[in-house]
Design an enzyme around this catalytic site. Sequence first.
Site, PDB file in Angstrom:
ATOM      1  N   CYS A 307       0.837  -1.203   0.000  1.00  0.00           N
ATOM      2  CA  CYS A 307       0.000   0.000   0.000  1.00  0.00           C
ATOM      3  C   CYS A 307       0.874   1.256   0.000  1.00  0.00           C
ATOM      4  O   CYS A 307       0.432   2.315  -0.408  1.00  0.00           O
ATOM      5  CB  CYS A 307      -0.973  -0.028   1.154  1.00  0.00           C
ATOM      6  SG  CYS A 307      -0.266  -0.672   2.657  1.00  0.00           S
ATOM      7  N   GLU A 408      -4.039   3.679  -8.097  1.00  0.00           N
ATOM      8  CA  GLU A 408      -3.143   2.681  -7.510  1.00  0.00           C
ATOM      9  C   GLU A 408      -3.114   1.440  -8.415  1.00  0.00           C
ATOM     10  O   GLU A 408      -4.151   0.858  -8.712  1.00  0.00           O
ATOM     11  CB  GLU A 408      -3.643   2.294  -6.119  1.00  0.00           C
ATOM     12  CG  GLU A 408      -2.716   1.315  -5.428  1.00  0.00           C
ATOM     13  CD  GLU A 408      -3.169   0.976  -4.016  1.00  0.00           C
ATOM     14  OE1 GLU A 408      -4.360   0.721  -3.815  1.00  0.00           O
ATOM     15  OE2 GLU A 408      -2.308   0.960  -3.115  1.00  0.00           O
TER      16      GLU A 408
END
Length: 505
Positions: A307, A408
């Site tokens: 992440c 992302e």
Amino acid sequence: MTGTNFPSNYVEILPEVRAFLQSDLKLHIGGRWLPPISGAAFETFDPSTGRLLAHAPSAQADDVDAAVRAARATFDSGAWHLKLTPSERGRLIWRLAELIEAHAPVLAQLDALDNGKPVTKAQNVDVPLSAEHFRYYAGWTTKIEGATIPVSTSGMFNYTVREPVGVCGLIVPWNYPLLMAAWKIAPALAAGNCIILKPAEQTPLSALYLARLFEEAGFPPGVFNVLTGYGETAGAALVAHPGVNKIGFTGSASVARTILRNSADTLKRVSLELGGKSPNIIFADADMEQAVVGATWAIFGNNGQSCTAGSRLYIQRSIFERVLTGMSDQAAKIRVGMGMQKDQPDLGPVVSQEQLSTVLGYIEDGRGSGGETVIGGQRIGGSLSNGYFIEPTIFTQVQDSMKIAREEIFGPVVCAMPFDDADDVLRRANETPYGLAAGLWTRDLQTAHRFAARMQAGTIWVNTWGDTDAASPFGGYKQSGHGREMGKEAIDLYSEVKSVWIRVG
Ligand code: ADP
């Protein structure tokens, strides 16, 4: 049937791992191993080969209900948070850390097989960090204090105590299966909660093995329960269940939105650790070698499946070509291979066929929007063609507005973009809905402090990347999450504060 035939270039599969994969895997509920009421199972694969590893039990709403009842009963009996002293709880958590270390080779092989990561990385990084997390929080059980409050009502004594929230549903992702679970379980346990862990459907194995270690350590039954299953069924039922007091979630922002919506009826507590599109800024005065190696591993570490991956790389224009050449050289040297192969690679495959398609889709989109790959950009074939392997990929000619620079990707893909002006790059770095991590490389103290103060992210790394520690809070600004894990903050996250008034006057 489970996958018992492994490629000949694999390290020897430990007998415990083999036996575990061949066993009839069950849910862990209330200290017992139970098949799902429906009998449903799902397949989990080795992403290095695409082969079946095992069938895992697929928990449905009725299993979730059984687990919640079991956890609730244990919590309400006080068997964990009231009948054991804080010191006794701390000892059990410490014992669990020891067992994790003692079983490190097994846990590492399970995560390497299930996730694809190199087994040496699982053994040297994921497992020790998990054990360390439990050790750190073992120490907290005896230090969770309240306060005496100087209230301005005469004749009143007021104090606060911290109490556990109750039953916590912990929903974790597949990128660091054991470690992400440890990040949540350890503080939740230390604060006195009972837990239902829901690992990701891609990587259910180490969570089930962990339940064995909880048994061996001697935790009261019902303190730790494991439900393997799909997010849309097991996860969703956990989120909606009125008997669950809190959900701790790590995963994607889109699933987090669903979780928030589905938790609205019961208004349960929800903490979220979500994704990022973390900016990594290299100034011309940086230690060049350190910055090049650092920026390379900021994105390619764990295959970009972190992440905090440093996926937006801003490089001062005067050194742009130099950094790019240095990073391309580094990337070209990265050995990609099967997580369990004897000759250990630096990186394994991405976790699944779905993830492979997603990442390749982003690469195609980047090219279609005018981006150029200076290195990588392809699926890896040859002897790796059955697995989900992607070349480490560096894009240039990227605009901030392009999809690959905004979303992302969660894969080994970095967007390298030049900048001229410090204020301008600060604005660009912050122009994202995310705010998990940000970093910069400079020798200038003023720049370091100015950027550390102004970058909108929960973690700032200066001349380093990716460091975490059980003692240091971690979490996101903006759409990267709610709440902070690790450190004292995680104790707060898994407890309620009670204010007590006593008339003494
Ligand atoms: P990723 O995108 O990295 O695969 P996800 O956010 O999809 O991560 O999944 C993270 C975790 O959330 C997994 O354990 C998954 O099963 C779970 N999950 C997915 N959908 C839901 C849902 N609707 N409710 C609860 N949990 C879910």
